[in-house]
Write an enzyme that holds these catalytic residues in place. Structure first.
Site, short mmCIF file in Angstrom:
data_model
loop_
_atom_site.label_atom_id
_atom_site.label_comp_id
_atom_site.label_asym_id
_atom_site.label_seq_id
_atom_site.Cartn_x
_atom_site.Cartn_y
_atom_site.Cartn_z
N HIS A 23 8.44 -0.65 -26.29
CA HIS A 23 7.64 -0.77 -25.27
C HIS A 23 6.20 0.01 -25.62
O HIS A 23 5.95 0.93 -25.29
CB HIS A 23 8.33 -0.06 -23.82
CG HIS A 23 8.99 1.36 -24.19
ND1 HIS A 23 8.57 2.31 -24.94
CD2 HIS A 23 10.26 1.37 -23.55
CE1 HIS A 23 9.60 3.32 -25.13
NE2 HIS A 23 10.63 2.74 -24.11
N ASN A 53 4.13 3.16 -23.87
CA ASN A 53 4.96 4.20 -23.57
C ASN A 53 5.64 5.06 -24.67
O ASN A 53 6.11 4.33 -25.66
CB ASN A 53 6.07 3.44 -22.56
CG ASN A 53 5.50 2.81 -21.55
OD1 ASN A 53 5.28 1.62 -21.21
ND2 ASN A 53 4.49 3.63 -20.65
N ARG A 106 -11.17 7.49 -32.75
CA ARG A 106 -11.08 8.19 -34.20
C ARG A 106 -9.55 8.26 -34.76
O ARG A 106 -9.56 8.75 -35.73
CB ARG A 106 -11.84 9.28 -34.10
CG ARG A 106 -13.39 9.23 -33.96
CD ARG A 106 -14.12 10.45 -34.39
NE ARG A 106 -15.34 10.33 -34.00
CZ ARG A 106 -15.94 10.66 -32.80
NH1 ARG A 106 -15.21 11.35 -31.94
NH2 ARG A 106 -17.23 10.41 -32.43
N GLY A 161 3.72 -2.96 -13.58
CA GLY A 161 2.61 -2.08 -13.03
C GLY A 161 2.52 -0.82 -12.90
O GLY A 161 1.84 -0.10 -12.05
N ASP A 215 13.23 -3.14 -19.69
CA ASP A 215 13.63 -1.61 -19.97
C ASP A 215 14.32 -1.46 -18.67
O ASP A 215 14.32 -0.32 -18.25
CB ASP A 215 12.32 -0.89 -20.31
CG ASP A 215 12.82 0.30 -20.87
OD1 ASP A 215 14.03 0.61 -21.07
OD2 ASP A 215 11.95 1.32 -20.64
N ILE A 229 9.08 8.82 -16.84
CA ILE A 229 9.76 7.61 -16.45
C ILE A 229 10.78 7.23 -17.30
O ILE A 229 10.80 7.47 -18.30
CB ILE A 229 8.45 6.36 -16.63
CG1 ILE A 229 7.13 6.54 -15.80
CG2 ILE A 229 8.96 5.03 -16.58
CD1 ILE A 229 6.16 5.52 -16.13
N GLY A 250 12.97 4.23 -17.76
CA GLY A 250 13.52 2.74 -17.40
C GLY A 250 12.74 2.25 -16.25
O GLY A 250 11.94 2.91 -15.57
ZN ZN Z 1 14.57 1.52 -23.03
#
Ligand code: ZN
Length: 380
Positions: A209, A212, A220, A242, A267, A304, A306
């Site tokens: 992912h 994430n 830089r 989203g 996920d 978050i 999943g």
């Molecule tokens: Zn996962």
């Protein structure tokens, strides 16, 4: 048995054409343009796309792969199949080595039955600083010896390992994974640009992912995202719900990687296909509100945890929000992940000789039918 699907808009890697296809003994035997040569099942002009290949999925239908419970695993596979996923990898999360080995052994049985296409270890060899919805107390430094034991529990069905490139022992473990036919994926990582490149040089070929649970892009300090996007050897997973990533960043990543290096994943966790409520993800508690899963307590509360995504939604959003053509979306949802798994000679596109895994979609790109290995899961 021969099935002819007629009056279809067939999405192949070459484009979208009005035509038909025939299926015999679970394989695609002909794809033609125009009217079908004989009687067939009319799809009334609906689209046919290849069955989706989800290489990162923890659950759905109230079930969770980390539980190692075969009934839950069957429910998860059935739920995602209804949403068009015909090839599914079961993702575990960080747990004790005993718990991982036990779940792996149970899921390996389901791989042998053909229900699952493999097992993915997301953890325990990941970064404490970027652990997201993984229990920080159970993270470990990569160990080739330990990893071999976990692999043995999987009896050849462990297909992917997510690992943080900067951890001591990571490059050796990546090499060990690749030597055993396991895809090494970089993620849940605090690595910088150079450390990420070292992981790729050791054989890592997937970004878990992208965006994430890793340092952000900086002009830089390019960090892992730039290293993973610019290297032609790496396929990047994107969670296109989203919530995980802003659509503008997904478009940016897609422009850099293209369909041939982008794998749409879900996920997904237990709430996929069910709805809001309290769930578990491995040893941790997760609260789902408005379809967004977050850790319910502990040091990572609010992270978050999943998604509640299904592949049909990821596909539709890829067309609508990211601007992919249908063949491009099909590549990112099917062919590229199939290639990652080394299965692109059998699945991943509507091509003569490949397995008849397909999804019938309406004009609005809603699922109207799903076929797996020539048998309808949902008949349109
Ligand atoms: Zn996962």
């Amino acid at each position: 048995m021969t099935i002819t699907l007629a009056d279809a808009r067939v999405v192949t890697p070459e484009g979208v054409h009005d035509g038909w296809l025939t299926i015999e003994d679970g394989r695609i035997t002909h794809i033609g343009q125009g009217g079908a040569p004989g009687p067939g099942h009319s799809l009334g002009g609906r689209y046919v796309v290849p069955g989706f290949v989800d290489i990162h999925n923890h659950g759905g239908a109230g079930g969770s792969f980390p539980s190692g419970d075969p009934d839950q695993a069957s429910r998860i596979a059935a739920l995602h199949a209804e949403h068009g996923t015909t090839t599914l990898i079961a993702s575990l999360v960080t747990a004790t080595l005993d718990d991982i080995a036990r779940a792996t052994a149970a899921l390996a049985d389901l791989c042998e039955e053909g229900l699952l296409a493999g097992i993915h270890f997301e953890g325990p060899y990941i970064s404490k600083a970027r652990c997201g919805a993984h229990d920080p107390a159970l993270l470990r430094e990569p160990s080739v010896r330990e990893f071999r034991e976990l692999l043995a529990a999987g009896r050849g069905h462990v297909r992917m390992l997510t690992i943080a490139a900067e951890l001591p022992g990571a490059t050796d473990t990546i090499r060990e994974a690749v030597a055993n036919g396991v895809i090494a994926a970089l993620g849940h990582s605090d690595a910088d640009y150079a450390q990420t490149i070292a992981g790729i040089e050791a054989g890592a070929a997937v970004a878990t992912h992208l965006f994430n649970a890793m340092p952000q892009l900086g002009h830089r300090e390019p960090g892992p995202i730039a290293a993973l996007l610019e290297d032609e050897r790496v396929t990047v997973e994107l969670v296109n719900d989203g919530v995980h990533v802003h659509p503008a960043m997904l478009r940016l990543a897609y422009r850099a990687a293209g369909a041939s290096r982008t794998a749409l994943i879900t996920d997904a966790m237990a709430a996929a296909g069910v709805g809001d409520g309290s769930y578990g993800l491995g040893p941790l508690k997760v609260e789902v509100v408005d379809g967004v899963a977050r850790l319910a307590g502990g040091p990572g509360a609010g992270s978050i945890a999943g998604s509640t995504l299904t592949m049909d939604v990821a596909f539709r959003r890829a067309v609508r929000e990211l601007g992919l053509s249908l063949p491009e979306a099909a590549e990112a949802a099917s062919l590229t992940p199939a290639r990652v798994l080394g299965l692109a000679d059998r699945i991943g596109s509507l091509s003569v000789g490949k397995q008849a895994d397909l999804v019938v979609l309406t004009d609005g790109l809603e699922v109207a039918g799903v076929m797996r290995r020539g048998s309808w899961i949902t008949e349109p």
